[in-house]
Scaffold this motif. Structure first.
Motif: not given
Lengths: 465, 253, 488
Positions: A50-67, A408-416
C-alpha cells in the motif's frame, strides 16, 4: 546393554508429566509463533505494498520529475517475521533524492511504540528463553535425581560401566527431548506456504539453519544441565545453580555486556555528527550561492534547461565535497561503532544465548548487517535515480537549490510515474548468511563439546553411593 | 550340620578379604573385615547406624574402592574386574525406589535386561511378581502410586529374575508389614535352597536369627562377632548384641 | 499462635540455602540495574546537553529568520532509565521547520542498533522477570511441600485452626521475601543519591510508587504460588504448573495480546499517511503555481505597451504589493496543507488509539502487563510518550514560528530569495539575508511536557487496582482451597 539403557532413558523422559507439560507448552508456542509470524508478515507486506502504491499515486499530475516526493521502503521479509533481529528497530523509509545523504526513518517501534513496550513473539525468543528453560527443567536432575531415587545404585549393581551409562543418558535424553520438538516445527514449516507466505529456497535453507542453530543452542542447555547435575549431589542444588546460570546467560550477560562495553568505546553521537555536517553544508552553500551569479546563458533557446544543467554541475561539485566530508565524518563514527560492536559482541558471546541470537538473526537477514545492507542498496539506487532525473530534467534533486520554472500559459505534460526505476531490495545471499553465522555456530559447538566432556568426566568421578 | 560340611567343600561365592575403607576425611569406615559366604548360605550383618554394613555392600558393588583388601564374587575381584563381578550379583536396597513414571513391568524389564537377561518373557516376569506377592492388578500401574512394601517386592523380584549366584540385601525387611516380612523370610529360605549365597544387612535381630546361617555383628567398621547359627542357637541374640556393642565400647574406652 | 507460625515461616524461608542463592542473585541484578540505569541516564543527559547546544549553534549559524530550522530534543528523565518502556524506541528529537511536520525521529536504537540487539536491563525488566520467578520459587510448595515433608500433619496434631495457619503462612512468606528485597532496592536509591541524580518531588513520589507496584506484583506471584500449591497434591506438579503460568503471564500474553489486536484493527502505516499528505501538498502547490503564473501573466499584460524605463519604474512601484499578494497566497497554501495534515494525523491517531486500547485490554489479563503498564506510566516512558512530546513540540513549533516571523519583520530584510533573469542582464540574485549569525538569546525555550503526580496517579490507578484485585482473588482462592485441603 547400551540399547537397553537408551530405551529406558527415552521411555523415562517421555512417560513423565514434566515432559508432557513442557512438550505441550512448547508445541503450542512454536505453532503460535509460526502462525503469528506468518500473519504479521502478510500484514506488513500489505502495508508495504500500500505504501509503495501510495508513493506512486502521489506522483499523479506532477509535471516535473524533480517535484516528486519519492520514498523507498524496506520490504518485509518472511524470515524477519520469524526472527525479528533488529528489523523493527531500524528506519525503514528513505526519502529518495538524487544527491545528499540518505536517512532511513520510521522504525516499526518508533511508529508503533506499543510493540516496543511488549515486543513480538518470534522463534528467537521461543528458543532463547522458553526452550532453554525447559531444557534445564527436563534435565536438571538427570544424574543426581537418579541417585536420590536410588535407581543409580540399583543400576550399578549390574555390570554397567560408567561411560556406557553417561553416554546412554546423554544420547537418550537428547533424542527423547529433541525429536518430539521437531514435530511442531515441521507443522510450522507446512503452515507457512499454507498461509500464503512466499518462501524462496534461500529462505527455506536459512530457516533450516535457524532451526539447526536453535537445536544446537537447546542442546547446550541440555549438556549443561547434565554437567551440573553430575557435579552436584542434590537435585535441588543443581536446579538452583542452573536457574541462576539460565538467568545470567539469557537475561543478564547479553544485555549487560553490550551496555557496558558499548559505553567503554566512545562513539560520537549522531547529533554531533549531524551538527558537523550541517555546519559544513551551510558554509559550502554560501559558496554555491555566489557561484550561481556567474551563470551566463549562451543562447535564448532553452534557457531553463541550460540553467538546470549549470546548476546540476555546481550541485554535483558541491555534493562531491559534501559527500567527501560526510563520508569522512561518518567513517569516523562508523569505525568507532565497529570497534564498539566488536567488543560488545565478543563480550556477550560468553553467553550461548547471544551466540544463538547472532546466528539466527544472520540467517534471517535481520542482523546488524541489515542496516548496512539496506543503506548500501539505497545508495546504489540513489545513483540510478539521479541518472534517471538527469536524463528527464537535466538535473537531479537533493543538491540544495533547485529552480522549477513554469512558463505562463503553457500546459506541461504530466510525468508517467511508471517510468520511475523501481527499488528492489536484495536480501543477503545464502552464502553470506552462512558465513556470518559460522563463527557463532562454532562457539555453540564448542559449548556443547565442553559441557559434554566435562559432564562425562564429572560422571566418571561421580559418587554413586 | 550336613549342609555346612557340604558347603565347606564348595568354593565360596562372596568373599571379603581384609577389607578396609578409609574415607577422605580420614574416618575409618571399615576395619579389616573378612568373611566368606558359600552357596546356600545366608550371612546376616547386624549393627547400628554407621557400623559399616552399607559400606561393605558398596564395596561389593564397587560403588567405592577399598583402601586395602579385596572382595570377590564367585572368585572374581570386585576391585579389579567390577563389571565381570557384578554380573554375578543381585542387589536389593533398603528403600527400593524405582522409576516412578514406569509401571512395575517396565521397571522390571529395564533392570532385568540391565542384569544381562535379555530374553525373559512377560509371563516369567509375572510369575516372579506373583511369587514375591505383588497383586496382579498392580503389574501395569505406575510405581509412583506404590507403597513401600510394594516397591520392595518389585526390588526383590528384580533380584530373583537376575538369577545371580550372589544376592546382596540392604535392610530388606525395613518397612514391611509383619505378613510381608514373614513372606519374605520364606522367600529367602527358597532362595537359599536354590543355592544362592546371600549377604544381608539388617537391624532385625529376631528375623536374622530365624533365617541366617551365620550372624555377624558390626561396630565402628569392625566385625566384632561372627558365629554360626548353631553356635548361638540357645543364646539370646539380643543380649549378645548388646554385650558385643558394649564390649566394643569398653575396648574403645 | 499466629506470631509463632509467622516466625516459623520467616525462618523457614530465610534459613534455606535456596534463599541465600536467589537473594544474592536478585540483589546483584537489582544493583546492576540501578548502576546501569544511572550510567545510561548520565550518558544520555550528556548527549542531550550537547545536542541542544549544537541545535542552538545551528540557529546562530543561520543568516535569516526566514526558513530557520531548529531541533527540539526530548530531555532524558532519570526514571526512564529505571523503566525503559519505549524510551529508546521512539525518536529523540524533532526538527522544527516551517516546511515539515513535527515528528520524533532517530530513536536511540535506530541510531545504534547494537543496543537494540538484546534490549535494556532495567529495573522494570528485572522486576518483571526475576521477582515473579523468585516468588514462585518460594511459594510453589508452600502447602503441599509441608504435606510431603509430613510437617503439616504434625502441625495440625495441635489445636491450630486452619485459617490461622494459612494466614500465618502467607504473612510469613510475604515478609520473608519482601523485607529482604527492600535492602538492595534501598541501596539502589542510595546509588542514585551518591551519583547526584536529581529527582524532583513528583519523581520521588513516582519512584516510591514504582517500588510499591513492584511489591504488589511480587505479592501476586506469592498468592498465585500459594494458590496452586494448595490445590495440587505434589510439589513437583505445582512447580510445573506455576512455571507454565509464569511463562504465559510474563512472556506470552503481553506479546500475543498486542499482536492479535494488531491483526484485528487496521491502521494505515505512517508512510501511507505521509504519502497522502505529500500528494495533497503537491496538488496544492501545483494549484498555487498555476495561480501564480496567471497572476504574472496579468501583471505582464498590464505592463504591455510600456517602455523599458516605464516598466522598471512600474515594477519597482508594484513589487512590494505583488510580494505581499504572493506571500499571502503562499501562506494560505501552507495553512491548507497544515490543516489537511492535521486532519489526517488526528484520524490516524484516533485509529491508533482504538488499536492500542484493544491491545492493552487484551494484555491486561496478565499481571505482568499490568505491572509493566503501571511502571511505564510512572516513569513517563509509556506508550503515550511519543504522542505527548509531539503534541508539545507542535505547540512549541507555533511559538517558534511566530517568534521567527516577528524577528524576520524586525530585521527589515525580505528574507525572500529573488532572482531576476533576463536575456541580456543574465542573473541577478538577492538572497535577502543578513551577514553574520542570528541572535538566539531570545529564542523561546522548549520545555518538556510536565506531568504532575495527580495525573500520573490517575494513569496507573486502573492497572494497580487490577493488580491488587488479582492478588486478593488468588489469596482468597488459596485460603478457601486450604480450608478444604486434604491434610493427610
Amino acid at each position: 546393554m547400551f540399547k537397553v539403557m537408551l530405551k529406558k532413558e527415552i521411555l523415562q523422559i517421555i512417560s513423565s508429566n514434566k515432559f508432557a507439560i513442557s512438550f505441550a507448552v512448547c508445541s503450542i508456542l512454536i505453532l503460535l509463533t509460526f502462525f503469528v509470524g506468518a500473519n504479521s508478515y502478510l500484514l506488513s507486506r500489505d502495508q508495504y505494498e500500500a505504501a509503495v502504491q501510495e508513493n506512486i499515486r502521489g506522483m499523479d499530475g506532477i509535471t516535473d520529475w524533480r517535484m516528486i516526493n519519492h520514498r523507498i521502503f524496506l520490504p518485509p521479509q518472511p524470515l524477519a517475521a520469524l526472527v525479528n533481529g533488529i528489523s523493527n528497530d531500524i528506519g525503514r523509509n528513505i526519502n529518495m533524492e538524487g544527491m545528499g545523504e540518505l536517512r532511513a526513518h520510521d522504525s516499526k517501534y518508533n511508529e508503533d511504540p506499543i510493540y516496543a513496550a511488549f515486543r513480538f513473539l518470534d522463534l528467537n525468543f521461543i528458543f532463547q528463553i522458553i526452550l532453554s528453560l525447559f531444557a534445564v527443567l527436563l534435565l536438571y536432575n538427570a544424574i543426581n535425581g537418579e541417585k536420590e531415587l536410588g535407581t543409580l545404585r540399583l543400576t550399578f549393581s549390574n555390570s554397567v560401566s560408567r561411560s556406557q551409562y553417561i553416554l546412554s543418558k546423554i544420547v537418550g535424553s537428547f533424542s527423547a527431548i529433541i525429536i518430539p520438538l521437531l514435530i511442531p516445527i515441521a507443522i510450522g514449516f507446512i503452515l507457512l506456504p499454507l498461509m500464503g507466505v512466499p518462501m524462496t529456497s534461500t529462505d527455506w535453507i536459512s530457516l533450516l539453519g535457524i532451526i539447526f542453530s536453535g537445536v544446537l543452542y537447546f542442546s547446550v542447555f541440555l549438556t549443561l544441565s547434565i554437567f551440573i547435575s553430575a557435579s552436584t549431589a542434590k537435585s535441588s542444588t543443581s536446579f538452583l545453580v542452573l536457574l541462576i546460570v539460565w538467568i545470567a546467560s539469557v537475561i543478564v550477560i547479553p544485555r549487560a555486556s553490550i551496555l557496558i562495553s558499548g559505553r567503554l568505546v566512545d562513539v560520537p553521537s549522531v547529533d554531533e555528527i549531524n551538527s558537523k555536517k550541517s555546519h559544513y553544508m551551510r558554509q559550502i552553500s554560501g559558496e554555491t550561492l555566489s557561484a550561481m551569479g556567474n551563470f551566463k546563458p549562451t543562447s535564448n533557446n532553452d534557457i531553463m534547461r541550460e540553467f538546470n544543467e549549470f546548476m546540476d554541475e555546481i550541485n554535483t561539485e558541491r555534493d562531491e565535497k559534501v559527500t567527501k566530508f560526510n563520508s569522512q565524518v561518518n567513517q569516523e563514527r562508523r569505525n568507532a561503532q565497529m570497534e564498539q560492536e566488536k567488543l560488545a559482541l565478543n563480550l556477550s558471546r560468553v553467553s550461548p544465548a547471544s551466540s544463538f541470537y547472532l546466528i539466527s538473526s544472520s540467517f534471517a537477514g535481520t542482523s546488524m548487517e541489515l542496516e548496512k545492507n539496506y543503506h548500501e542498496q539505497a545508495k546504489a539506487y540513489q545513483k540510478v535515480f539521479a541518472d534517471f532525473q538527469r536524463e528527464k530534467e537535466g538535473m537531479t534533486t537533493g543538491g540544495g537549490m533547485m529552480f522549477i520554472v513554469r512558463k505562463a500559459g503553457v500546459e506541461e505534460n504530466p510525468i508517467d510515474p511508471s517510468e520511475l526505476p523501481e527499488f528492489v531490495f536484495k536480501p543477503p545471499s545464502l552464502e553470506s548468511r552462512i558465513n556470518s553465522a559460522l563463527p557463532d555456530l562454532g562457539i555453540l559447538f564448542v559449548y556443547n563439546f565442553i559441557f559434554f566432556l566435562v559432564g562425562y568426566v564429572k560422571f566418571l568421578k561421580f559418587d554413586l553411593r | 550340620m550336613d549342609s555346612n560340611i557340604e558347603n565347606n567343600n564348595k568354593k565360596p561365592i562372596l568373599e571379603a578379604i581384609n577389607l578396609s575403607k578409609r574415607y577422605e576425611d580420614n574416618a575409618l569406615a571399615l576395619d579389616n573385615v573378612s568373611f566368606t559366604i558359600h552357596p546356600g548360605e545366608i550371612f546376616a550383618m547386624l549393627g547400628g547406624n554407621g557400623a559399616g554394613k552399607t559400606t561393605t555392600i558398596n564395596l561389593f558393588l564397587n560403588l567405592i574402592e577399598p583402601t586395602s583388601g579385596d572382595c570377590k564374587i564367585d572368585g572374581v575381584s570386585c576391585v579389579s574386574k567390577p563389571l565381570e563381578a557384578k554380573k554375578k550379583v543381585a542387589y536389593v536396597s533398603e528403600n527400593v525406589m524405582l522409576y516412578p513414571d514406569f509401571t512395575a513391568m517396565q521397571n522390571l524389564d529395564f533392570f532385568i535386561k540391565l542384569g544381562g537377561r535379555m530374553n525373559l518373557s512377560k509371563d516369567e516376569y509375572k510369575s516372579v511378581l506373583k511369587r514375591v506377592g505383588l497383586q496382579e492388578d498392580a503389574f501395569n500401574k505406575k510405581l509412583k502410586g506404590f507403597s513401600k512394601g510394594m516397591r520392595q517386592k518389585c526390588g526383590i523380584a528384580i533380584s530373583i529374575l537376575k538369577d545371580a549366584p550372589a544376592i546382596l540385601l540392604d535392610e530388606p525387611t525395613s518397612g514391611l508389614d509383619p505378613k510381608a516380612g514373614a513372606e519374605f523370610v520364606n522367600l529367602l529360605k527358597e532362595l537359599k535352597k536354590e543355592g544362592k549365597a546371600i549377604l544381608m544387612s539388617t537391624h532385625d535381630i529376631f528375623r536374622a536369627k530365624d533365617v541366617a546361617d551365620t550372624i555377624g555383628i558390626m561396630n565402628k567398621g569392625q566385625l566384632v562377632m561372627k558365629k554360626k547359627q548353631s553356635e548361638i542357637h540357645n543364646e539370646d541374640l539380643e543380649q549378645l548384641y548388646i554385650k558385643y556393642m558394649a564390649g566394643y565400647m569398653e575396648n574403645a574406652a | 499462635m499466629l506470631k509463632l507460625i509467622v516466625i516459623k515461616e520467616l525462618k523457614n524461608i530465610i534459613q534455606s540455602p535456596k534463599f541465600t542463592a536467589t537473594f544474592t542473585t536478585l540483589s546483584v541484578l537489582l544493583l546492576l540495574s540501578f548502576y546501569i540505569g544511572i550510567n545510561e541516564y548520565k550518558y544520555s543527559l550528556e548527549q542531550y546537553n550537547t545536542a541542544t547546544l549544537l541545535a542552538n549553534d545551528r540557529v546562530k549559524d543561520t543568516r535569516s529568520w526566514m526558513g530557520v530550522s531548529y531541533s527540539t530534543y526530548r530531555e532524558p528523565k532519570p526514571l526512564q532509565y529505571l523503566v525503559g518502556g519505549i524510551n529508546n524506541d521512539i525518536g529523540r528529537y524533532s526538527t522544527i521547520v516551517h516546511s515539515d511536520e513535527v515528528k520524533l525521529r532517530n530513536s536511540a536504537y535506530s541510531d545504534d542498533p547494537l543496543f537494540a540487539l538484546f534490549r535494556n536491563i532495567d529495573f522494570s525488566s528485572i522486576a518483571m522477570i526475576v521477582f515473579s520467578l523468585f516468588a514462585i520459587l518460594f511459594s510453589y510448595n508452600a502447602i503441599n511441600g509441608e504435606k510431603e515433608e509430613g510437617t503439616l500433619k504434625l502441625i495440625f496434631s495441635n489445636s491450630v485452626p486452619r485459617a490461622k495457619y494459612i494466614i500465618g503462612k502467607i504473612v510469613g512468606s510475604w515478609l520473608g521475601l519482601v523485607v529482604p528485597l527492600l535492602i538492595p532496592i534501598l541501596l539502589g536509591l542510595l546509588l542514585l543519591l551518591i551519583n547526584n541524580i536529581y529527582l524532583n518531588g513528583t519523581e520521588w513520589l513516582s519512584l516510591v510508587s514504582l517500588i510499591f507496584i513492584s511489591i504488589v506484583y511480587l505479592t501476586f506471584f506469592i498468592a498465585l504460588g500459594t494458590l496452586v500449591s494448595s490445590v495440587t497434591k505434589s510439589s513437583v506438579a505445582s512447580f510445573m504448573i506455576l512455571l507454565v503460568l509464569w511463562i504465559v503471564t510474563v512472556f506470552i500474553i503481553p506479546r500475543v495480546g498486542v499482536m492479535s489486536a494488531a491483526q484485528m484493527v487496521e491502521v494505515p502505516t505512517i508512510s501511507q499517511i505521509e504519502s497522502q499528505q505529500d500528494a495533497y501538498s503537491k496538488d496544492r502547490w501545483q494549484i498555487y503555481m498555476d495561480e501564480l503564473s496567471d497572476k504574472w501573466e496579468k501583471r505582464r499584460a498590464a505592463m504591455a505597451g510600456m517602455t523599458d524605463e516605464e516598466k522598471e519604474a512600474y515594477e519597482d512601484d508594484m513589487s512590494y504589493a505583488w510580494m505581499e499578494e504572493d506571500d499571502k497566497a503562499r501562506k494560505q497554501v501552507e495553512k491548507d496543507i497544515a490543516d489537511y495534515n492535521q486532519k489526517l494525523n488526528e484520524d490516524y491517531v484516533k485509529r491508533k488509539i482504538v488499536l492500542e486500547q484493544l491491545a492493552l485490554n487484551f494484555s491486561r489479563i496478565s499481571p505482568a502487563s499490568l505491572f509493566q503498564l503501571a511502571a511505564m506510566n510512572l516513569a513517563t516512558s509509556d506508550i503515550e510518550l511519543k504522542h505527548r512530546y509531539e503534541e508539545s513540540m507542535r505547540e512549541y513549533k507555533n511559538r517558534f514560528m511566530d517568534f521567527a516571523e516577528k524577528k524576520q519583520e524586525e530585521s527589515g530584510e525580505s528574507g525572500m530569495f529573488t532572482i531576476k533573469m533576463s536575456s541580456d542582464g543574465g542573473f541577478k540574485l538577492n538572497d535577502g539575508r543578513q551577514e553574520g549569525g542570528l541572535d538566539v538569546s531570545e529564542l523561546p525555550k522548549y520545555v518538556s511536557p510536565k506531568q504532575n503526580y495527580a495525573s500520573l496517579l490517575n494513569s496507573i490507578i486502573l492497572d494497580s487496582v487490577l493488580l491488587i484485585i488479582y492478588s486478593v482473588i488468588c489469596f482468597g482462592i488459596a485460603f478457601a482451597a486450604f480450608l478444604r485441603f486434604d491434610v493427610r
